[in-house]
Design an enzyme around this catalytic site. Structure first.
Site, short mmCIF file in Angstrom:
data_model
loop_
_atom_site.label_atom_id
_atom_site.label_comp_id
_atom_site.label_asym_id
_atom_site.label_seq_id
_atom_site.Cartn_x
_atom_site.Cartn_y
_atom_site.Cartn_z
N HIS A 14 21.72 1.50 18.79
CA HIS A 14 20.83 2.04 19.74
C HIS A 14 20.91 3.65 19.93
O HIS A 14 22.13 3.86 20.42
CB HIS A 14 20.42 1.31 20.86
CG HIS A 14 19.49 2.07 21.85
ND1 HIS A 14 18.36 2.45 21.52
CD2 HIS A 14 19.63 2.37 23.18
CE1 HIS A 14 17.67 2.98 22.42
NE2 HIS A 14 18.48 3.12 23.31
N ASP A 16 20.20 6.90 21.26
CA ASP A 16 19.86 7.77 22.28
C ASP A 16 20.15 9.31 21.67
O ASP A 16 21.66 9.59 21.93
CB ASP A 16 20.11 7.82 23.66
CG ASP A 16 19.83 6.49 24.33
OD1 ASP A 16 19.02 5.98 24.58
OD2 ASP A 16 21.02 5.35 24.65
N ASP A 126 14.76 -0.16 24.59
CA ASP A 126 15.34 0.38 26.16
C ASP A 126 14.25 1.02 26.64
O ASP A 126 14.47 1.89 27.47
CB ASP A 126 16.58 1.10 25.79
CG ASP A 126 17.15 1.25 27.18
OD1 ASP A 126 17.11 0.43 28.20
OD2 ASP A 126 17.93 2.09 27.20
N HIS A 350 13.57 8.27 25.83
CA HIS A 350 13.56 8.01 27.23
C HIS A 350 14.40 8.64 28.00
O HIS A 350 14.10 8.89 29.28
CB HIS A 350 13.33 6.54 27.24
CG HIS A 350 14.50 5.89 26.54
ND1 HIS A 350 14.41 5.40 25.44
CD2 HIS A 350 15.79 5.86 26.81
CE1 HIS A 350 15.29 4.87 24.97
NE2 HIS A 350 16.40 5.02 25.81
#
Length: 900
Positions: A14, A16, A126, A350
């Protein structure tokens, strides 16, 4: 006999893009991940594939460092071993606009298609809650499965997952349905997207690991297919994963462990799905939780980021893209539009737009916003000027000044326009530049009126701005600097155009011309505004009472400011331990009239609010000890700061709402400021603008909720009604509100905190938002609710403005008035009008916010054939030629493609 279980192990990370480190710090680890991946893919045929987190930008970020790896990367993508898309980036769903969510999918799918891969999974691992219309958008993109981690079951510190008896779905597989009835298969990461991370190879450790993991997954699996996500946030590649899978197969012969992909997993799950799957409808917002880890307060972290994003989105969606339908070079426009959108979307992940990263991340975001905004503004100015240059702007009076007014909102307009106009220019090559200012100041100020294309006359208010420096940038020559005598003209402009323009003239008024009677909007002797629709009475403490002349309803004590201590973090608000708050109610304010004429009036209201300087010293101890915010007890310091707050109230002629701009120099830390709009008790629900939806939400939370605050997201507005009256509050980049005490709308305009607040100690002093802050709102009264009264249409118009270009008198071939299409559709909302991505057609999109079937009528002269289209701009059935009549189902998003 029970079927043999299959354990699908999907390798992923994941990613980010920026979070607890900056983009460039994270990029180092991304490059290392890709390098390891390419080596593994080349050496290990048992390594099936790697899931690149549902986004294509990871590939771009890698190839910027290793461009020589492009063909190798593309080969593995084509082979289905590097899985990308369908998104360009993993955006926050609630803080990016409806059209931004579509552009994210549009540009992501463009890349996946070009690289020979299908985006078959709506991936939200997420995302901090997901809007209710997501299934409809995915279905229109031919995606029938969504995978997500949040919104159904609660998650907390360091991604810890909690379960309780009132779990929203008994299975990790469920049906997820939009308000219009569209549904997708939902795959919930019931044990998070790291439930198969770091799988042991050593037998004893592997046995212990898998006994626990199999039990956890079987608890929620509706089929014999078990999903294990081999990765986590920024997780490096597990290089021995295929050996770990071999060990697992030896230990558990009753289970088939295999290195898999989402495509394989989904295909096998679909074959076994039970008939009694739970259906979850609408928004995924974690309401059946204790309310402490919903992450909703990211909506108010670093509000300045949200405001910049709102300006950029509005500019791209409602100005730049529609203007592309009027230009001659569609390909140039298409390429610039994609460039600006992608630049803007780099700020949409996000942990970026949510304002919940370290300070370095958000400093870089500010620069990106500025790049996107300044570039797009310049592009719009030059494109509009090129269009204006082709229009016949000859007037019988040589001193008449041509103005071309562009309307790009997609709806007829009624707007008070303010425009700076150079009434006289002298270029530096015409006389010594030091002599020019004095020469210009000699000229007397002239009054003007606006002459429209149909020869009708519009009164104009003129304000002298003095002498200003400027320059032209000719397309066929060197720059030309000048000084100009500038004025600001103000006038009320009405137009039935949707996307088009009108050529007008500012004509000097003759001295003998009779001035029409002027009814000023501000009544100084009574301290009130009044126009055709509302009366606003300002009180001594700076609050105001608003009277809706249509309904006769009165709204009292609006606009009071409330300050509360905040000992939470960038993710969550937590009131300080003292539990107190202070307001501007019953204080003293001073007023100053800034402007007052026939079309607009503005009054500055100045007041002070004394607040504690910061939290007390125990807060830093709690932060460093990783005390989770629900358990924090810190109070506020005894030292006070005096905040001077300026509120500018503006009412326009024929305006249906009061515009409010609040600004302050924030000198305090660890606090939250909200504006309060009481309306009265009576309704159990309210409405909030969301993604292609006016979401109806309860004023009270579910019984599981224990957090004293019950905050929510909004896109453009929130609306509450009581009995026969309602009040809608719209904002620009203001996304957090609460229905306080079940009868007051409280909109957050500042939240100041000092830490990131997840999995470690990360101080973020710049999140205290010290210095200048401002917020813009519009307060709209109406009878009944926001839908029945159509007040939401006024709220949607709040940030929109016409583009006005001053040009010269010259011959031209283009028409003096142009309008590309007209449409009618009771209660329908238009959200896009743009050139198609392939440059061959025009895309227009609406949504129906109501529970009723609505009729849409479209007439256009820019193309012969009108087709229904997907959100990916693919043609479906033809619905008309030149005109189209179609029914729009309740809550439906409808896109039309027009081709000549």
């Amino acid at each position: 006999m029970k079927p043999k279980k299959t354990a699908h192990i999907i390798s992923h990370s994941h990613w980010d893009r920026e979070w607890y480190m900056s983009l460039e710090e994270h990029r180092y680890y991304l490059v290392k991940l890709f390098d390891d991946l390419l080596k593994k893919l080349g050496e290990d045929p048992d390594f099936h594939s790697f899931h690149l987190d549902g986004q294509t930008i990871m590939v771009d970020d890698y190839l910027k460092v290793r461009p020589e790896k492009e063909e190798e990367v593309k080969k593995y993508i084509r082979d289905g071993r590097l899985i990308i898309g369908p998104w360009y980036i993993l955006q926050d769903a609630f803080l990016t606009s409806s059209e931004a969510n579509v552009r994210n999918l549009l540009y992501g799918m463009k890349t996946t298609k070009a690289l020979g891969q299908k985006g078959n999974l709506g991936y939200y691992p997420d995302t901090f809650g997901i809007y209710g219309q997501a299934p409809q958008l995915l279905r229109q993109a031919k995606i029938d499965v969504a995978a997500f981690g949040r919104g159904v079951t609660p998650t907390g510190f360091n991604n810890q997952v909690f379960h309780h008896d009132d779990y929203s779905s008994p299975y990790s597989e469920l049906n997820w349905e939009s308000p219009d009835g569209s549904s997708v298969l939902g795959i919930l990461f019931a044990n998070w997207y790291s439930n198969g991370n770091e799988i042991p190879v050593e037998m004893e450790a592997a046995k212990k690991y898998w006994v626990k993991k199999l039990k956890e997954s079987e608890k929620f699996a509706a089929t014999s297919q078990l999903l294990y996500m081999n990765g986590c946030d920024h997780q490096p590649l597990q290089k021995n994963i295929t050996d770990a899978i071999k060990a697992a197969n030896e230990l558990f012969p009753e289970v088939e462990f295999k290195h898999s992909s989402f495509q394989q997993y989904i295909e096998e799950v679909k074959q076994e799905l039970p008939e009694n799957l739970q259906t979850i409808r609408g928004e995924l917002r974690n309401q059946k939780t204790d309310g402490w880890s919903t992450l909703v307060n990211t909506a108010s972290s670093r509000i300045y980021l949200k405001q910049a994003n709102d300006r950029c989105q509005t500019l791209l969606e409602r100005v730049l893209e529609p203007l592309g339908l009027l230009v001659s070079d569609r390909m140039l426009h298409r390429d610039f539009a994609e460039f600006y959108w992608k630049l803007l979307m780099e700020n949409h992940p996000h942990d970026s737009i949510c304002g919940c990263s370290v300070d370095a991340v958000h400093r870089e975001m500010t620069t990106r916003f500025e790049r996107a905004e300044k570039g797009a503004v310049r592009f719009v100015e030059e494109q509009a000027r090129e269009i204006a240059d082709n229009i016949d702007t000859i007037h019988e009076r040589e001193d008449a000044i041509p103005l071309v007014i562009f309307q790009t909102s997609g709806t007829p307009m009624k707007e008070v326009i303010k425009k700076k106009v150079a009434v006289k220019k002298i270029y530096f090559d015409e006389m010594p530049f030091k002599e020019i200012p004095a020469k210009l100041k000699e000229a007397p100020l002239t009054s003007y009126y606006l002459e429209r294309a149909d020869q009708s006359i519009v009164p104009v208010t003129v304000k002298d701005l003095g002498v200003k420096f400027g320059y032209d940038l000719p397309l066929d020559g060197f720059r030309r600097p000048y000084y100009a005598r500038e004025v600001e003209v103000t006038f009320l402009y009405r137009s039935r155009n949707t996307v088009g323009y009108e050529r007008c003239f500012l004509v000097p008024a003759e001295q003998g011309d009779k001035e029409e009677e002027t009814a000023f909007i501000w009544k100084a002797e009574e301290n009130k505004f009044e126009n055709e629709h509302i009366i606003v009475q300002i009180h001594d403490d700076g609050s105001y009472t608003l009277l809706d002349k249509q309904s006769g309803m009165e709204y009292q004590k609006l606009g009071v400011l409330e300050d509360t201590g905040d000992i939470g973090n960038e993710y969550m608000f937590k009131a300080s331990g003292d539990g107190g708050s202070m307001t501007t109610e019953n204080g003293n304010a001073t007023m100053k009239v800034l402007e007052n004429n026939r079309d607009i009036a503005s009054v500055e209201v100045l007041f002070c609010l004394s607040v504690p300087k910061e939290a007390d010293e125990s807060l830093q101890e709690e932060r460093e000890s990783l005390v989770w915010h629900p358990e924090r007890q810190a109070g506020r310091s005894q030292e006070m700061e005096r905040l001077t707050i300026k509120s500018v109230l503006t009412l326009e002629r024929e305006g249906k709402g009061l515009k409010v701009k609040v600004s302050m120099n924030n000198r305090a830390k660890d606090h939250r400021i909200r504006v309060l709009f009481p309306i009265g008790k009576g309704s159990s629900h309210h409405y909030a603008d969301s993604i292609y939806e006016l979401a109806e939400r309860p004023n009270q939370p579910e019984r599981q909720w224990v957090n004293p605050s019950f905050d929510h997201h909004m896109q453009r507005f929130v609306s509450l009604n009581h009995s026969e009256k309602g009040l809608t509050v719209a904002g620009k980049g203001l996304h957090e509100y609460e229905i306080k005490d079940h009868h007051t709308i409280a909109v957050t305009i500042l939240r100041a905190v000092g830490e990131l607040g997840d999995w470690g100690v990360f101080d973020t002093p710049e999140a205290q938002c010290l210095g200048e802050n401002e917020a813009e709102l519009m307060v709209i009264p109406h009878p009944t609710d926001v839908l029945s009264s159509a007040a939401y249409l006024t709220a949607y118009q709040f940030p929109l403005a016409a583009t006005v270009v001053q040009t010269k008198q010259k011959q031209g071939d283009a028409a003096k008035v142009k309008n590309l299409f007209t449409w009618e559709g009771d209660k329908l909302v238009i959200t896009a009008s743009k050139p198609s991505l392939d440059g061959t057609g025009m895309i227009v999109r609406w949504f129906n916010p109501t529970s009723e079937i609505k009729q849409l009528s479209l007439q256009t002269d820019v193309g012969d054939k009108i087709y229904r289209s997907t959100i990916l701009e693919e043609k479906l059935d033809q619905v008309g030629e030149g005109t189209a009549e179609l029914k729009v189902k309740p809550y439906e998003i409808v896109t039309l493609r027009i081709e000549g």
